[in-house]
Design an enzyme around this catalytic site. Structure first.
Site, PDB file in Angstrom:
ATOM      1  N   VAL A  43      27.471  -4.109  -4.000  1.00 42.63           N
ATOM      2  CA  VAL A  43      28.575  -4.814  -3.351  1.00 42.63           C
ATOM      3  C   VAL A  43      29.877  -4.668  -4.139  1.00 42.63           C
ATOM      4  O   VAL A  43      30.949  -4.507  -3.565  1.00 42.63           O
ATOM      5  CB  VAL A  43      28.214  -6.307  -3.175  1.00 42.63           C
ATOM      6  CG1 VAL A  43      29.427  -7.114  -2.727  1.00 42.63           C
ATOM      7  CG2 VAL A  43      27.074  -6.464  -2.172  1.00 42.63           C
ATOM      8  N   GLY A 195      -2.995 -13.172  13.361  1.00 40.00           N
ATOM      9  CA  GLY A 195      -1.654 -13.665  13.075  1.00 40.00           C
ATOM     10  C   GLY A 195      -0.545 -12.924  13.784  1.00 40.00           C
ATOM     11  O   GLY A 195       0.647 -13.190  13.546  1.00 40.00           O
ATOM     12  N   ASP A 209      10.547 -12.531  24.879  1.00 42.16           N
ATOM     13  CA  ASP A 209      11.047 -11.977  23.623  1.00 42.16           C
ATOM     14  C   ASP A 209      11.644 -10.589  23.847  1.00 42.16           C
ATOM     15  O   ASP A 209      12.753 -10.293  23.400  1.00 42.16           O
ATOM     16  CB  ASP A 209       9.913 -11.918  22.598  1.00 42.16           C
ATOM     17  CG  ASP A 209      10.323 -11.260  21.298  1.00 42.16           C
ATOM     18  OD1 ASP A 209      10.923 -11.935  20.444  1.00 42.16           O
ATOM     19  OD2 ASP A 209      10.051 -10.048  21.131  1.00 42.16           O
ATOM     20  N   LYS A 213      15.714  -9.088  23.602  1.00 42.17           N
ATOM     21  CA  LYS A 213      16.094  -7.897  22.846  1.00 42.17           C
ATOM     22  C   LYS A 213      16.709  -6.835  23.767  1.00 42.17           C
ATOM     23  O   LYS A 213      17.655  -6.143  23.371  1.00 42.17           O
ATOM     24  CB  LYS A 213      14.872  -7.349  22.124  1.00 42.17           C
ATOM     25  CG  LYS A 213      14.343  -8.299  21.051  1.00 42.17           C
ATOM     26  CD  LYS A 213      12.995  -7.869  20.512  1.00 42.17           C
ATOM     27  CE  LYS A 213      12.480  -8.836  19.471  1.00 42.17           C
ATOM     28  NZ  LYS A 213      11.111  -8.514  19.001  1.00 42.17           N
TER      29      LYS A 213
END
Length: 441
Positions: A43, A195, A209, A213
């Site tokens: 940065v 999961g 979902d 998108k």
């Protein structure tokens, strides 16, 4: 240090607030702390974690007590916070917190696709007023860099089509059904056990979902503001093991696809079609090889041609990677006094109704095996200008199955055809209708 007549304070750190400490937030905090020196070098100034907002303070998060708070509003408002990273998810309170940050001139990095799909315009306008950055690479396809290429790398090109697998849960389920022959409920249970699926999988398996998108991708690709409400949506809960077996026999598999493309209406005017549904994909298509919980997005541009982005579409570390990429960009902009690209909606293309959208279809019929059935079925297709590509009959008697694959036809014409077929006395049932994507016939 002076560059281009601008003086930079190399000692002043870039202060970061993280909202949410779930899987993604935890990884973002870890990277900020473990890789502080690298981030400083990339940065040009120190990137310092000022605080983390959580829902409760009871859980041990491995952080100093003075870094953890339940007061997200106060954390966002702190003068030593320059960038806010939002990884809470959902609409409220993230919407208010992000707006507060942007209105105060603080840059925002978010992974919140549900919020962006409905409120990108509001957030982008707030960012524009304060000349702040709004970055959201992590909102689509996890670690896969697709947002920035659409906003920057392809900014000088014309994007004609974006098609992708953007939900890992549904892709895992459909891939497993294809490989094992198991049914939907069995593979959903397996996805939950591993999961990949939430306790309430509705957002994933019913396509919400992926639709969020798709709205983001279409907005970026076509310079037009698109919301989730503009996206036609179907989920995978009605896809059967039989559908996968038929697809395999035809040299295809089934994927939940997000499709965003330019289409032309009968008057020659350009519109865009944005839709999500399970579709047949031929085995030789690049998306057919994307299995498990992986995601992939194919972008077709006038000059660049076909580009494919592939990788892990979810998970704490992959998503945090995308968040950190945005955070570094926002930090550099803060340090050097610049700003990233904002929302581009100059095209303002209308959204094409789903009924006008052309594609190909596979219609699976359960019919009586008797003279005149094939001609009767063909007549219903022909009367609505739906051209048949191939017909395959399997079985005999009342157990006969008729598979009809069409050429390109509009959704409204196909819907009318299916409704008419259902009324014929020799059609026992319309078992399923699947679209075929990735071909132009």
């Amino acid at each position: 240090m002076t560059t281009a007549n601008r003086t930079f304070d190399v000692e002043r750190p870039i202060g970061v607030a993280v909202l949410g400490m779930g899987n993604v937030g935890t990884e973002v905090v870890r990277i900020l702390r473990d890789h502080a020196d690298d981030l400083h070098s990339r940065v040009g100034a120190p990137v310092v974690l000022r605080g983390v907002a959580v829902r409760n303070l009871d859980k041990d998060r491995g952080l100093p007590a003075d870094l953890v708070t339940t007061d997200a509003e106060a954390l966002v408002a702190r003068e030593d916070v320059d960038i806010v990273v939002e990884v809470i998810g959902g609409i409220d309170p993230p919407r208010a917190l992000i707006l507060a940050a942007l209105n105060a001139g603080k840059s925002v990095v978010t992974a919140n696709k549900a919020l962006l799909a409905d409120y990108t315009g509001e957030l982008a306008e707030a960012a524009e007023r304060s000349r702040a950055d709004l970055y959201f690479e992590a909102a689509v396809a996890g670690a896969i860099p697709v947002v920035r290429p659409l906003m920057q790398s392809l900014a000088g090109d014309r994007v004609d089509r974006v098609i992708g697998i953007v939900n890992g849960t549904t892709n895992f389920i459909l891939s497993a059904m294809d490989e094992t022959g198991a049914n939907y409920s069995e593979m959903l249970a397996e996805a939950t056990r591993l999961g990949y699926a939430e306790a309430d999988p509705t957002a994933d398996v019913e396509g919400f979902d992926a639709a969020a998108k798709a709205a983001i991708l279409a907005s970026l690709a076509f310079h037009t503001r698109v919301t989730a409400a503009d996206v036609y949506r179907e989920g995978i809960s009605k896809v059967t093991a039989d559908d996968l077996a038929i697809a395999s026999a035809l040299g295809c598999t089934v994927k939940l696809l997000a499709l965003c493309e330019r289409v032309t209406d009968p008057e020659g005017k350009e519109r865009i079609s944005v839709r999500v549904y399970p579709a047949l994909v031929q085995r030789e298509h690049p998306l057919a090889t994307v299995n498990g919980a992986f995601n992939a997005v194919v972008v077709e541009a006038a000059n660049a041609g076909r580009l494919m982005f592939y990788g892990q579409g979810a998970g704490g570390a992959p998503t945090a990677s995308a968040v950190m990429g945005d955070l570094v960009m926002a930090s550099r902009n803060k340090f050097y006094g610049g700003r990233g690209p904002g929302e581009s909606t100059y095209a303002k293309l209308p959204i094409a109704p789903m009924g006008d959208t052309p594609t190909r279809y596979l219609v699976n019929l359960h019919v009586a095996d008797r003279p005149g059935v094939l001609s009767g079925v063909a007549a219903e297709f022909a009367s609505r200008d739906v051209s048949i590509s191939t017909v395959r009959q399997e079985g005999a008697g009342d157990g006969a199955r008729l598979l009809v694959l069409t050429h390109l036809a509009t959704d409204s014409a196909l819907t009318e055809t299916v409704a008419a077929l259902s009324e014929l006395d020799f059609v026992i049932a319309v078992n399923s209708v699947l679209r075929l994507e990735g071909t132009e016939e």
